[in-house]
Motif scaffolding. Structure first.
Motif, PDB file in Angstrom:
ATOM      1  N   GLY A  46       0.830  -1.203   0.000  1.00 49.04           N
ATOM      2  CA  GLY A  46       0.000   0.000   0.000  1.00 49.04           C
ATOM      3  C   GLY A  46       0.858   1.242   0.000  1.00 49.04           C
ATOM      4  O   GLY A  46       2.044   1.210   0.351  1.00 49.04           O
ATOM      5  N   ARG A  47       0.232   2.336  -0.410  1.00 50.80           N
ATOM      6  CA  ARG A  47       0.938   3.614  -0.426  1.00 50.80           C
ATOM      7  C   ARG A  47      -0.026   4.699   0.030  1.00 50.80           C
ATOM      8  O   ARG A  47      -1.144   4.806  -0.473  1.00 50.80           O
ATOM      9  N   LYS A  48       0.423   5.475   1.003  1.00 54.41           N
ATOM     10  CA  LYS A  48      -0.379   6.588   1.501  1.00 54.41           C
ATOM     11  C   LYS A  48       0.569   7.602   2.136  1.00 54.41           C
ATOM     12  O   LYS A  48       1.591   7.219   2.713  1.00 54.41           O
ATOM     13  N   PHE A  49       0.229   8.864   2.030  1.00 52.36           N
ATOM     14  CA  PHE A  49       1.032   9.953   2.590  1.00 52.36           C
ATOM     15  C   PHE A  49       2.476   9.913   2.073  1.00 52.36           C
ATOM     16  O   PHE A  49       3.423  10.207   2.804  1.00 52.36           O
ATOM     17  N   GLY A  50       2.644   9.504   0.802  1.00 55.71           N
ATOM     18  CA  GLY A  50       3.950   9.520   0.169  1.00 55.71           C
ATOM     19  C   GLY A  50       4.896   8.432   0.613  1.00 55.71           C
ATOM     20  O   GLY A  50       6.103   8.524   0.368  1.00 55.71           O
ATOM     21  N   ARG A  51       4.376   7.386   1.257  1.00 54.99           N
ATOM     22  CA  ARG A  51       5.269   6.317   1.673  1.00 54.99           C
ATOM     23  C   ARG A  51       4.621   4.956   1.469  1.00 54.99           C
ATOM     24  O   ARG A  51       3.404   4.830   1.434  1.00 54.99           O
ATOM     25  N   TRP A  52       5.458   3.933   1.326  1.00 54.21           N
ATOM     26  CA  TRP A  52       5.001   2.563   1.162  1.00 54.21           C
ATOM     27  C   TRP A  52       4.626   1.998   2.519  1.00 54.21           C
ATOM     28  O   TRP A  52       5.291   2.281   3.525  1.00 54.21           O
ATOM     29  N   LEU A  53       3.579   1.177   2.522  1.00 56.24           N
ATOM     30  CA  LEU A  53       3.080   0.602   3.769  1.00 56.24           C
ATOM     31  C   LEU A  53       3.066  -0.923   3.685  1.00 56.24           C
ATOM     32  O   LEU A  53       2.705  -1.504   2.662  1.00 56.24           O
ATOM     33  N   ASP A  54       3.435  -1.555   4.793  1.00 53.83           N
ATOM     34  CA  ASP A  54       3.339  -3.009   4.914  1.00 53.83           C
ATOM     35  C   ASP A  54       2.000  -3.355   5.562  1.00 53.83           C
ATOM     36  O   ASP A  54       1.550  -2.661   6.487  1.00 53.83           O
ATOM     37  N   LEU A  55       1.410  -4.443   5.092  1.00 55.97           N
ATOM     38  CA  LEU A  55       0.148  -4.934   5.640  1.00 55.97           C
ATOM     39  C   LEU A  55       0.433  -6.167   6.476  1.00 55.97           C
ATOM     40  O   LEU A  55       0.988  -7.153   5.978  1.00 55.97           O
ATOM     41  N   LEU A  56       0.075  -6.099   7.747  1.00 52.05           N
ATOM     42  CA  LEU A  56       0.256  -7.206   8.668  1.00 52.05           C
ATOM     43  C   LEU A  56      -1.083  -7.915   8.832  1.00 52.05           C
ATOM     44  O   LEU A  56      -2.090  -7.272   9.142  1.00 52.05           O
ATOM     45  N   PHE A  57      -1.085  -9.222   8.585  1.00 51.07           N
ATOM     46  CA  PHE A  57      -2.291 -10.013   8.805  1.00 51.07           C
ATOM     47  C   PHE A  57      -2.177 -10.708  10.153  1.00 51.07           C
ATOM     48  O   PHE A  57      -1.166 -11.349  10.452  1.00 51.07           O
ATOM     49  N   LEU A  58      -3.228 -10.561  10.952  1.00 50.45           N
ATOM     50  CA  LEU A  58      -3.360 -11.274  12.226  1.00 50.45           C
ATOM     51  C   LEU A  58      -4.615 -12.132  12.117  1.00 50.45           C
ATOM     52  O   LEU A  58      -5.555 -11.774  11.390  1.00 50.45           O
ATOM     53  N   GLN A  59      -4.655 -13.228  12.862  1.00 48.79           N
ATOM     54  CA  GLN A  59      -5.859 -14.050  12.845  1.00 48.79           C
ATOM     55  C   GLN A  59      -6.109 -14.640  14.213  1.00 48.79           C
ATOM     56  O   GLN A  59      -5.196 -14.787  15.019  1.00 48.79           O
ATOM     57  N   LYS A  60      -7.376 -14.952  14.440  1.00 56.45           N
ATOM     58  CA  LYS A  60      -7.785 -15.615  15.676  1.00 56.45           C
ATOM     59  C   LYS A  60      -8.730 -16.745  15.299  1.00 56.45           C
ATOM     60  O   LYS A  60      -9.699 -16.531  14.564  1.00 56.45           O
ATOM     61  N   MET A  61      -8.440 -17.938  15.822  1.00 60.89           N
ATOM     62  CA  MET A  61      -9.320 -19.085  15.630  1.00 60.89           C
ATOM     63  C   MET A  61     -10.469 -18.925  16.630  1.00 60.89           C
ATOM     64  O   MET A  61     -10.249 -18.695  17.811  1.00 60.89           O
ATOM     65  N   LEU A  62     -11.696 -19.049  16.130  1.00 62.59           N
ATOM     66  CA  LEU A  62     -12.859 -18.799  16.970  1.00 62.59           C
ATOM     67  C   LEU A  62     -13.546 -20.064  17.450  1.00 62.59           C
ATOM     68  O   LEU A  62     -14.161 -20.075  18.505  1.00 62.59           O
ATOM     69  N   ALA A  63     -13.520 -21.113  16.647  1.00 60.25           N
ATOM     70  CA  ALA A  63     -14.264 -22.328  16.985  1.00 60.25           C
ATOM     71  C   ALA A  63     -13.374 -23.539  16.769  1.00 60.25           C
ATOM     72  O   ALA A  63     -12.444 -23.510  15.964  1.00 60.25           O
ATOM     73  N   ALA A  64     -13.707 -24.591  17.473  1.00 65.28           N
ATOM     74  CA  ALA A  64     -12.934 -25.840  17.352  1.00 65.28           C
ATOM     75  C   ALA A  64     -13.177 -26.492  16.000  1.00 65.28           C
ATOM     76  O   ALA A  64     -14.175 -26.308  15.370  1.00 65.28           O
TER      77      ALA A  64
END
Length: 166
Positions: free
Chosen positions: A148-166
């Motif tokens: 991604g790019r915003k405010f004149g700089r490149w951005l990294d996207l961090l994915f987080l996840q949570k398991m909700l059910a068995a």
């Protein structure tokens, strides 16, 4: 005053738009570059609600101070048990537990509705959001560098996840 998390209504849309537009214009919490409109948010809310997905607001003393929702992680049938969420809090109210209350409500709703995984896509430099999610048991699932790019700089996207059910 007591904070109430409740389903959003049409009456809340101007506040939702104001909160989101502030984030668009001043933060990297969302990578949109142009402010949204009332009509666009109304269509978004109607689409989410028609699919049984929540749109929640944090109401404090009759004022909307934040909103949150989850939607499809990917549009294909095989992903139907996974959702991706978003949370936005009024700039003057950040750090006061509103995001925490909204995330707790989203997780409860997703579990109740048989979802298996909740995903968060976060600007990798947004340490407050990363800490919030870690407190709820989200784990890092991957990083996409400079997507991604915003405010004149490149951005990294961090994915987080949570398991909700068995």
């Amino acid at each position: 005053m007591t904070l109430h998390i409740r389903a959003a209504t049409d009456v809340d849309l101007p506040d939702i738009v104001a909160i989101l537009n502030e984030a668009i214009l001043n933060t990297t919490a969302v990578w949109s570059l142009e402010p949204t409109t009332l009509d666009a948010r109304r269509a978004w809310m109607m689409e989410r609600q028609a699919k049984g997905m929540p749109v929640l607001v944090a109401d404090l003393g009759g004022c909307v101070r934040g909103f949150a929702s989850y939607g499809e992680f990917r549009p294909w049938e095989g992903y139907k048990h996974s959702v991706e969420h978003s949370i936005y809090v009024d700039a003057g109210m950040r750090g006061r537990g509103i995001g925490r209350a909204l995330l707790a409500a989203l997780l409860e709703d997703a579990g109740r509705n048989g979802k298996h995984v909740m995903v968060a896509g976060i600007d990798a430099e947004n340490t407050a959001s990363i800490r919030l999610h870690a407190a709820f048991g989200f784990e890092e699932a991957g990083r996409l560098r400079q997507v991604g790019r915003k405010f004149g700089r490149w951005l990294d996207l961090l994915f987080l996840q949570k398991m909700l059910a068995a």
